[in-house]
Design a protein around this motif. Structure first.
Motif, PDB file in Angstrom:
ATOM      1  N   ALA A 133       0.827  -1.207   0.000  1.00 55.03           N
ATOM      2  CA  ALA A 133       0.000   0.000   0.000  1.00 55.03           C
ATOM      3  C   ALA A 133       0.861   1.257   0.000  1.00 55.03           C
ATOM      4  CB  ALA A 133      -0.920  -0.017   1.218  1.00 55.03           C
ATOM      5  N   ALA A 134       1.943   1.258   0.787  1.00 54.02           N
ATOM      6  CA  ALA A 134       2.825   2.421   0.836  1.00 54.02           C
ATOM      7  C   ALA A 134       3.525   2.629  -0.501  1.00 54.02           C
ATOM      8  CB  ALA A 134       3.854   2.244   1.947  1.00 54.02           C
ATOM      9  N   ALA A 135       3.998   1.546  -1.132  1.00 52.81           N
ATOM     10  CA  ALA A 135       4.647   1.669  -2.438  1.00 52.81           C
ATOM     11  C   ALA A 135       3.678   2.191  -3.487  1.00 52.81           C
ATOM     12  CB  ALA A 135       5.230   0.322  -2.853  1.00 52.81           C
ATOM     13  N   ALA A 136       2.424   1.709  -3.450  1.00 53.94           N
ATOM     14  CA  ALA A 136       1.427   2.187  -4.402  1.00 53.94           C
ATOM     15  C   ALA A 136       1.114   3.657  -4.183  1.00 53.94           C
ATOM     16  CB  ALA A 136       0.156   1.342  -4.280  1.00 53.94           C
ATOM     17  N   ALA A 137       1.018   4.071  -2.921  1.00 55.72           N
ATOM     18  CA  ALA A 137       0.747   5.477  -2.627  1.00 55.72           C
ATOM     19  C   ALA A 137       1.909   6.367  -3.070  1.00 55.72           C
ATOM     20  CB  ALA A 137       0.491   5.644  -1.129  1.00 55.72           C
ATOM     21  N   PHE A 138       3.131   5.899  -2.849  1.00 51.08           N
ATOM     22  CA  PHE A 138       4.284   6.700  -3.260  1.00 51.08           C
ATOM     23  C   PHE A 138       4.370   6.804  -4.776  1.00 51.08           C
ATOM     24  CE2 PHE A 138       9.007   6.837  -4.078  1.00 51.08           C
ATOM     25  CZ  PHE A 138       9.122   8.201  -3.843  1.00 51.08           C
TER      26      PHE A 138
ATOM     27  N   VAL B 231       8.505   8.816   9.665  1.00 48.10           N
ATOM     28  CA  VAL B 231       9.436   8.673   8.542  1.00 48.10           C
ATOM     29  C   VAL B 231       8.716   8.372   7.228  1.00 48.10           C
ATOM     30  CG1 VAL B 231      11.257   7.187   7.608  1.00 48.10           C
ATOM     31  CG2 VAL B 231      11.467   8.121   9.904  1.00 48.10           C
ATOM     32  N   PRO B 232       7.776   7.407   7.151  1.00 50.14           N
ATOM     33  CA  PRO B 232       7.156   7.114   5.854  1.00 50.14           C
ATOM     34  C   PRO B 232       6.485   8.320   5.206  1.00 50.14           C
ATOM     35  CG  PRO B 232       6.685   5.355   7.412  1.00 50.14           C
ATOM     36  CD  PRO B 232       7.326   6.453   8.195  1.00 50.14           C
ATOM     37  N   ALA B 233       5.713   9.077   5.962  1.00 51.02           N
ATOM     38  CA  ALA B 233       4.997  10.209   5.371  1.00 51.02           C
ATOM     39  C   ALA B 233       5.959  11.292   4.910  1.00 51.02           C
ATOM     40  CB  ALA B 233       3.998  10.778   6.382  1.00 51.02           C
ATOM     41  N   VAL B 234       6.946  11.621   5.737  1.00 45.88           N
ATOM     42  CA  VAL B 234       7.892  12.683   5.377  1.00 45.88           C
ATOM     43  C   VAL B 234       8.734  12.268   4.166  1.00 45.88           C
ATOM     44  CG1 VAL B 234       9.847  14.047   6.187  1.00 45.88           C
ATOM     45  CG2 VAL B 234       7.949  13.552   7.731  1.00 45.88           C
ATOM     46  N   LYS B 235       9.244  11.045   4.184  1.00 42.36           N
ATOM     47  CA  LYS B 235      10.063  10.580   3.060  1.00 42.36           C
ATOM     48  C   LYS B 235       9.249  10.533   1.784  1.00 42.36           C
ATOM     49  CE  LYS B 235      13.993   8.935   1.530  1.00 42.36           C
ATOM     50  NZ  LYS B 235      15.236   9.730   1.594  1.00 42.36           N
ATOM     51  N   MET B 236       8.007  10.131   1.879  1.00 39.11           N
ATOM     52  CA  MET B 236       7.154  10.027   0.704  1.00 39.11           C
ATOM     53  C   MET B 236       6.927  11.396   0.068  1.00 39.11           C
ATOM     54  SD  MET B 236       3.427   8.148   0.521  1.00 39.11           S
ATOM     55  CE  MET B 236       4.083   6.708   1.355  1.00 39.11           C
ATOM     56  N   VAL B 237       6.560  12.368   0.874  1.00 43.70           N
ATOM     57  CA  VAL B 237       6.263  13.700   0.341  1.00 43.70           C
ATOM     58  C   VAL B 237       7.530  14.384  -0.157  1.00 43.70           C
ATOM     59  CG1 VAL B 237       5.382  15.982   0.927  1.00 43.70           C
ATOM     60  CG2 VAL B 237       4.222  13.939   1.796  1.00 43.70           C
ATOM     61  N   ALA B 238       8.600  14.340   0.626  1.00 45.28           N
ATOM     62  CA  ALA B 238       9.833  15.019   0.247  1.00 45.28           C
ATOM     63  C   ALA B 238      10.407  14.449  -1.045  1.00 45.28           C
ATOM     64  CB  ALA B 238      10.854  14.917   1.380  1.00 45.28           C
ATOM     65  N   SER B 239      10.439  13.122  -1.176  1.00 42.20           N
ATOM     66  CA  SER B 239      10.991  12.509  -2.384  1.00 42.20           C
ATOM     67  C   SER B 239      10.112  12.786  -3.594  1.00 42.20           C
ATOM     68  CB  SER B 239      11.153  11.001  -2.180  1.00 42.20           C
ATOM     69  OG  SER B 239      12.050  10.722  -1.133  1.00 42.20           O
TER      70      SER B 239
ATOM     71  N   SER C  26       9.540  -1.440  10.995  1.00 42.24           N
ATOM     72  CA  SER C  26      10.084  -1.138  12.323  1.00 42.24           C
ATOM     73  C   SER C  26       8.966  -0.810  13.310  1.00 42.24           C
ATOM     74  CB  SER C  26      11.064   0.035  12.220  1.00 42.24           C
ATOM     75  OG  SER C  26      11.600   0.371  13.479  1.00 42.24           O
ATOM     76  N   VAL C  27       7.967  -0.070  12.845  1.00 37.23           N
ATOM     77  CA  VAL C  27       6.820   0.246  13.703  1.00 37.23           C
ATOM     78  C   VAL C  27       6.061  -1.026  14.070  1.00 37.23           C
ATOM     79  CG1 VAL C  27       4.606   1.449  13.782  1.00 37.23           C
ATOM     80  CG2 VAL C  27       6.605   2.588  12.807  1.00 37.23           C
TER      81      VAL C  27
ATOM     82  N   GLY D  82      14.340  16.797 -10.028  1.00 41.37           N
ATOM     83  CA  GLY D  82      15.572  16.341  -9.405  1.00 41.37           C
ATOM     84  C   GLY D  82      15.909  14.928  -9.823  1.00 41.37           C
ATOM     85  N   SER D  83      17.198  14.646  -9.951  1.00 42.27           N
ATOM     86  CA  SER D  83      17.629  13.327 -10.418  1.00 42.27           C
ATOM     87  C   SER D  83      17.721  12.368  -9.242  1.00 42.27           C
ATOM     88  CB  SER D  83      18.993  13.438 -11.111  1.00 42.27           C
ATOM     89  OG  SER D  83      19.440  12.181 -11.555  1.00 42.27           O
ATOM     90  N   GLY D  84      16.871  11.350  -9.248  1.00 40.52           N
ATOM     91  CA  GLY D  84      16.865  10.363  -8.172  1.00 40.52           C
ATOM     92  C   GLY D  84      15.898   9.249  -8.507  1.00 40.52           C
ATOM     93  N   GLY D  85      16.038   8.136  -7.822  1.00 40.12           N
ATOM     94  CA  GLY D  85      15.178   6.991  -8.064  1.00 40.12           C
ATOM     95  C   GLY D  85      14.076   6.872  -7.034  1.00 40.12           C
ATOM     96  N   SER D  86      13.132   6.003  -7.311  1.00 38.03           N
ATOM     97  CA  SER D  86      12.003   5.805  -6.401  1.00 38.03           C
ATOM     98  C   SER D  86      12.213   4.618  -5.464  1.00 38.03           C
ATOM     99  CB  SER D  86      10.718   5.579  -7.209  1.00 38.03           C
ATOM    100  OG  SER D  86      10.857   4.472  -8.091  1.00 38.03           O
ATOM    101  N   GLU D  87      13.155   3.711  -5.777  1.00 40.31           N
ATOM    102  CA  GLU D  87      13.334   2.524  -4.948  1.00 40.31           C
ATOM    103  C   GLU D  87      13.984   2.851  -3.604  1.00 40.31           C
ATOM    104  OE1 GLU D  87      13.906   2.536  -8.162  1.00 40.31           O
ATOM    105  OE2 GLU D  87      12.322   1.180  -8.811  1.00 40.31           O
ATOM    106  N   GLY D  88      14.952   3.766  -3.597  1.00 39.65           N
ATOM    107  CA  GLY D  88      15.606   4.124  -2.340  1.00 39.65           C
ATOM    108  C   GLY D  88      14.637   4.692  -1.313  1.00 39.65           C
ATOM    109  N   PRO D  89      13.849   5.720  -1.682  1.00 37.64           N
ATOM    110  CA  PRO D  89      12.836   6.196  -0.739  1.00 37.64           C
ATOM    111  C   PRO D  89      11.853   5.115  -0.319  1.00 37.64           C
ATOM    112  CG  PRO D  89      13.158   7.790  -2.488  1.00 37.64           C
ATOM    113  CD  PRO D  89      13.949   6.582  -2.870  1.00 37.64           C
ATOM    114  N   THR D  90      11.438   4.262  -1.260  1.00 34.16           N
ATOM    115  CA  THR D  90      10.512   3.189  -0.909  1.00 34.16           C
ATOM    116  C   THR D  90      11.122   2.250   0.112  1.00 34.16           C
ATOM    117  OG1 THR D  90       9.557   3.305  -3.127  1.00 34.16           O
ATOM    118  CG2 THR D  90       9.077   1.340  -1.833  1.00 34.16           C
ATOM    119  N   ALA D  91      12.418   1.970  -0.022  1.00 38.93           N
ATOM    120  CA  ALA D  91      13.088   1.084   0.937  1.00 38.93           C
ATOM    121  C   ALA D  91      13.017   1.651   2.347  1.00 38.93           C
ATOM    122  CB  ALA D  91      14.547   0.869   0.515  1.00 38.93           C
ATOM    123  N   GLN D  92      13.268   2.958   2.500  1.00 35.34           N
ATOM    124  CA  GLN D  92      13.200   3.547   3.833  1.00 35.34           C
ATOM    125  C   GLN D  92      11.769   3.637   4.332  1.00 35.34           C
ATOM    126  OE1 GLN D  92      14.910   7.481   4.224  1.00 35.34           O
ATOM    127  NE2 GLN D  92      15.152   7.265   6.436  1.00 35.34           N
ATOM    128  N   ILE D  93      10.834   3.933   3.443  1.00 39.38           N
ATOM    129  CA  ILE D  93       9.426   4.030   3.842  1.00 39.38           C
ATOM    130  C   ILE D  93       8.928   2.696   4.388  1.00 39.38           C
ATOM    131  CG2 ILE D  93       7.085   4.294   2.934  1.00 39.38           C
ATOM    132  CD1 ILE D  93       8.285   6.367   0.947  1.00 39.38           C
TER     133      ILE D  93
END
Length: 571
Positions: free
Chosen positions: A26-31, A117-125, A150-151, A133-144
């Motif tokens: 669900a988080a990956a789909a939302a991101f 962390v998930p919400a902030v990382k999702m919006v910021a990325s 962890s929760v 900006g040059s960057g991928g989507s897998e790295g943020p998804t990994a942390q999200i």
């Protein structure tokens, strides 16, 4: 890392993997949806530029021109400013690419990732990448998804070992979902934790979680491979096989260059000269440069997956200048190093695929007039993707499988294996993720061979990359809380000898600390006579990987809260 077998393991990991996988999917789909929306509103809506698309995200499309060229650099800089301001204000640990923070948490602090962390990382990325900006989507998804895991581990009061497996499982499920590669994602969760080892106890839980995650993601975004089903990969001439070792050599060299340039950029932005600027302005200045580069080489803006998609098309490659094809991998390395190495919130996993794919397309373009290349650049592109990222990320098996799953083609497994193996030999011990431990002997819960746990010998592994983390493992002892033993380490939960100094309590406030300088990823060594440091810090008396153990504590540099501060202040 603990295993998952036995009837007890089945009762534990089936519901836990199902829950973690569902949350990750669900988080990956939302991101993915948020990233698409940000791209449409910002880069396309404001600057009028549409980046090329991929088959799995609605079909390939051509990149548009720049009706407002002066707006593009300003937009990329503004996106970096907004994303960085959000990160620094709410959750500094979400700076950078995020994968290192997830790997570090899996090793040292599996229950310490904050729920914000998930919400902030999702919006910021989404803001940074969606604005160009040059960057991928897998790295943020990994942390999200690792933070969600962890929760879960914290809420269910899992043991330290179970929590470590859960975080790695969450990382695997998230990447497998957004990359539409469930098997590759599961293998990535086991391989990405170490440079020269795998975590066998992660494989089975990660398979379950990645399958559930892919199912949830597919119900929302579809189940098509990311780059579609790629055909035309036949090898008709024996000389074509001679190119495979060349591709492996080239991919390994590009992987080494990628890691070197990225950490050089991170070191520059954390240098004494750049520290005079406010932290929020560093990614902003980098965004101005990346936006200007994007006007010359449009394929570097955003994730770049559309550029990799075009590299699979022979007509698109033949219509592109040879010099431009040769320049794209190098420019993508530079632009990603600027966007993310400056402290921006984006991934470095996906750009590694783009670098390898475009390098393979450039080789095909050079060989096609000689008549020894296949009819399509697809074989070289697929091999380049796996060999470049699989070698520098030290996850060769996962990337071999991912390259097959994302293209729907299994006919190139053998040449991909050969090229990736050669690339791994070229890369050696260099890595894109400095939180990776060398092997399981460096695990915090597994003593080094020949070491005596009774003597209190500590950890062996690379120094921490990413934010300094709260203590993980069993709950820390605190004054005024009855029923908890004071004779246990606050960081590891292990018993400590009388007179031995325990780790100081770590505040829940996170301090961002990314990217130490190359060559100084030392060992974490907390021997019997050395005071244990805070979780996420090297213990007193350590130096770099070629340094000496036993220096007095007053010679140790104290890390600060600045992004990348350690890179500029360690001696």
């Amino acid at each position: 890392m603990s295993g998952s077998g036995g009837p007890g393991g089945l009762r534990l990991w089936v519901p836990l993997a199902t829950l973690t996988g569902a949350l990750a999917g669900a988080a990956a789909a939302a991101f993915a949806e948020l990233l698409h929306l940000a791209n449409e509103l910002l880069l396309r809506g404001v600057a009028g530029h549409a980046v090329p698309g991929v088959v799995g995200e609605g079909g390939p499309r051509e990149a548009s021109g720049f009706p407002y060229p002066l707006v593009v650099p300003l937009l990329v800089a503004a996106g970096a400013f907004v994303a960085t301001a959000l990160v620094l204000r709410v959750a500094p640990e979400t700076s950078g690419h995020g994968t290192d923070a997830a790997i570090h948490a899996a090793h040292f602090d599996p229950t310490g990732m904050r729920a914000r962390v998930p919400a902030v990382k999702m919006v910021a990325s989404a803001v940074l990448i969606g604005s160009g900006g040059s960057g991928g989507s897998e790295g943020p998804t990994a942390q999200i998804t690792a933070a969600l895991a962890s929760v879960v581990a914290r809420r269910f009061r899992l043991t330290y070992q179970q929590a470590r497996t859960t975080v790695a499982m969450g990382l695997a499920a998230g990447v497998g979902a957004i990359f539409r590669s469930p098997l590759g994602g599961a293998l990535l969760g086991a391989e990405l934790l170490y440079r020269a080892d795998v975590a066998p106890g992660v494989v089975v839980p990660a398979l379950l979680a990645s399958a559930v995650s892919f199912l949830v993601f597919g119900l929302i975004h579809g189940f098509d491979p990311l780059f579609g089903t790629v055909a035309g990969t036949g090898w008709e001439h024996p000389a074509q096989w001679l190119v495979v070792p060349l591709l492996g050599l080239l991919a390994g060299l590009l992987g080494r260059l990628y890691a070197s340039v990225f950490y050089a950029s991170a070191g520059f932005f954390s240098s004494a000269r750049m520290r005079r600027l406010p932290r929020v302005l560093r990614p902003t200045l980098a965004g101005l440069v990346v936006g200007s580069i994007g006007l010359v080489v449009p394929g570097v803006l955003g994730t770049g997956y559309g550029t990799a998609q075009r590299a699979l098309d022979p007509q698109a490659v033949l219509s592109t200048s040879v010099w431009l094809l040769l320049a794209i991998p190098l420019v993508k390395i530079a632009s990603t190093s600027l966007s993310v190495g400056s402290g921006g919130s984006g991934g470095i996993f996906g750009p590694g695929l783009v670098i390898g794919a475009t390098a393979g397309a450039a080789v095909w373009r050079l060989l096609e007039p000689l008549g020894i290349a296949p009819d399509s650049p697809a074989p070289y592109v697929i091999i380049g993707m796996a060999a470049c990222l699989g070698s520098i990320a030290h996850a060769p098996l996962a990337l071999i499988v991912m390259s097959a799953e994302t293209t729907g083609n299994l006919s190139l497994l053998f040449p991909t294996m050969l090229a990736t193996g050669i690339a791994c030999l070229v890369v050696g011990d260099r890595t894109l993720y400095r939180s990776q431990l060398r092997d399981r002997a460096a695990d915090p819960d597994e003593p080094r061979p020949g070491a005596s746990p009774a003597r209190g010998e500590g950890l062996s592994g690379p120094s921490v990359v990413g934010p300094r983390l709260p203590a993980s493992g069993p709950p820390a002892d605190r004054p005024g809380r009855p029923g908890r033993s004071r004779e246990r380490s606050r960081r590891t939960g292990r018993s400590i000898r009388p007179g031995q100094r325990a780790a100081a309590p770590v505040p829940r406030r996170w301090t961002a600390q990314l990217y130490p300088p190359a060559g100084r990823t030392g060992k974490i060594t907390g021997g019997a006579g050395a005071p244990a440091g805070r979780a996420g810090e090297p213990a007193a008396g350590t130096e770099g990987s070629r340094g000496r153990v036993g220096d007095p504590p007053d010679r140790q540099k104290k890390p600060t809260g600045d992004v990348g501060e350690l890179a500029g202040r360690q001696q």
